[in-house]
Design an enzyme around this catalytic site. Sequence first.
Site, PDB file in Angstrom:
ATOM      1  N   LYS A  50     -29.895  35.037 -25.619  1.00 18.52           N
ATOM      2  CA  LYS A  50     -29.775  35.844 -26.822  1.00 18.52           C
ATOM      3  C   LYS A  50     -29.268  34.967 -27.968  1.00 18.52           C
ATOM      4  O   LYS A  50     -28.583  33.996 -27.689  1.00 18.52           O
ATOM      5  CB  LYS A  50     -28.860  37.051 -26.628  1.00 18.52           C
ATOM      6  CG  LYS A  50     -27.487  36.761 -26.026  1.00 18.52           C
ATOM      7  CD  LYS A  50     -26.414  35.998 -26.702  1.00 18.52           C
ATOM      8  CE  LYS A  50     -26.027  36.140 -28.107  1.00 18.52           C
ATOM      9  NZ  LYS A  50     -24.766  35.384 -28.427  1.00 18.52           N
ATOM     10  N   ARG A  98     -32.001  16.760 -25.787  1.00 20.58           N
ATOM     11  CA  ARG A  98     -32.193  15.599 -26.660  1.00 20.58           C
ATOM     12  C   ARG A  98     -31.086  14.572 -26.487  1.00 20.58           C
ATOM     13  O   ARG A  98     -31.255  13.394 -26.752  1.00 20.58           O
ATOM     14  CB  ARG A  98     -32.261  16.042 -28.127  1.00 20.58           C
ATOM     15  CG  ARG A  98     -33.409  16.993 -28.411  1.00 20.58           C
ATOM     16  CD  ARG A  98     -33.212  17.631 -29.759  1.00 20.58           C
ATOM     17  NE  ARG A  98     -31.858  18.161 -29.883  1.00 20.58           N
ATOM     18  CZ  ARG A  98     -31.330  18.668 -30.990  1.00 20.58           C
ATOM     19  NH1 ARG A  98     -32.043  18.705 -32.086  1.00 20.58           N
ATOM     20  NH2 ARG A  98     -30.102  19.123 -31.008  1.00 20.58           N
TER      21      ARG A  98
END
Length: 305
Positions: free
Chosen positions: A83, A30
């Site tokens: 993770k 973004r």
Amino acid sequence: MVGIGKIARDQHLPAIDQSQAFALVGVATRHGELAGVPTYGSLEALLDAEDGIEAVSLCTPPVGRHDIARLALERGRHVMLEKPPGATVAEVEHLAGLAADRGLTLFCTWHSREAAGVEPARAWLADRKIASVEVIWKEDVRRWHPGQDWIWQPGGLGVFDPGINALSILTHILPQPAILERSTLAFPVNRAAPIAAELAFRTLAGAPVSAVFDWRETGPQTWDISVETDAGTLVLQEGGSRLFIAGKAQPLADTGDGNGEYPGLYRRFANLIRTGASDVDLEPFRHVADAFMLGERRAVDAFDD
Ligand code: NAP
């Protein structure tokens, strides 16, 4: 690749660079851009614009991953997740079902399992009787997560962000599952996620397993697991990269180029794709969910970066 933050830049990009199996087609992020690589504001825009993308690697924080991973799978791409694999157990199970239905690979990675001492530790412990286990994971959050606001938000997991690495090793090396019995969580009064946690498990054979995670350690940083067995003590230090058995350092595979945790993850991802398999082991993630479910909450001093 989606999300070009610290872990993407430090580990994923170099690992892809040296990978025989993968080449980076483009990134979605973004803010900012990656020099020399086509950069888009969303995964959707990236997939619309670039042909030939077979796989997507997600390096965004856990909250918000589900929508991105779902889009990738629905558009027929294999997916690798940093993770922790998501924000809730249910959303990751949904992704696993989606991948299975579509014959795609979903790889929920646990990078700490690729540390050099972990497989030898697992092999040595396979035939041992475990008497007790102690996990100590203490680090300075200001040093390792400077200015990362998302880790303090609900779903950011707080100290379980590193703590889950310990749990990923533990669940891999112990010959028997352990079940959580008690958990104490220390929440800074101004934060929505814990800064420290103490967990007490018991293996199915009855051995006690204790774990202490603490983000307030400004002295020596500790990422150690110690397992008492009928054949002596096994100690994994420095996040699994050093192994001692009965006090003796064990020789381990060279952890130089090509042998690090992330090159190992990308090799495994390529193998999973080649063999049409997925790897979705949610055991470490379930322990974290259990720790929040059972957790006795204590308010501690406010934390400011
Ligand atoms: P980070 O430096 O904050 O980077 C995350 C990136 O994801 C940002 O650059 C951001 O880029 C993008 N993003 C998308 N949605 C976001 C949101 N809602 N809030 C913040 N960023 C968002 O984080 P990181 O340390 O790379 O960690 C990312 C994942 O890797 C986490 O799951 C973490 O547990 C795991 N991990 C981190 C480390 C480590 O040492 N840092 C080690 C192993 C694993 P845009 O704003 O441009 O979209």
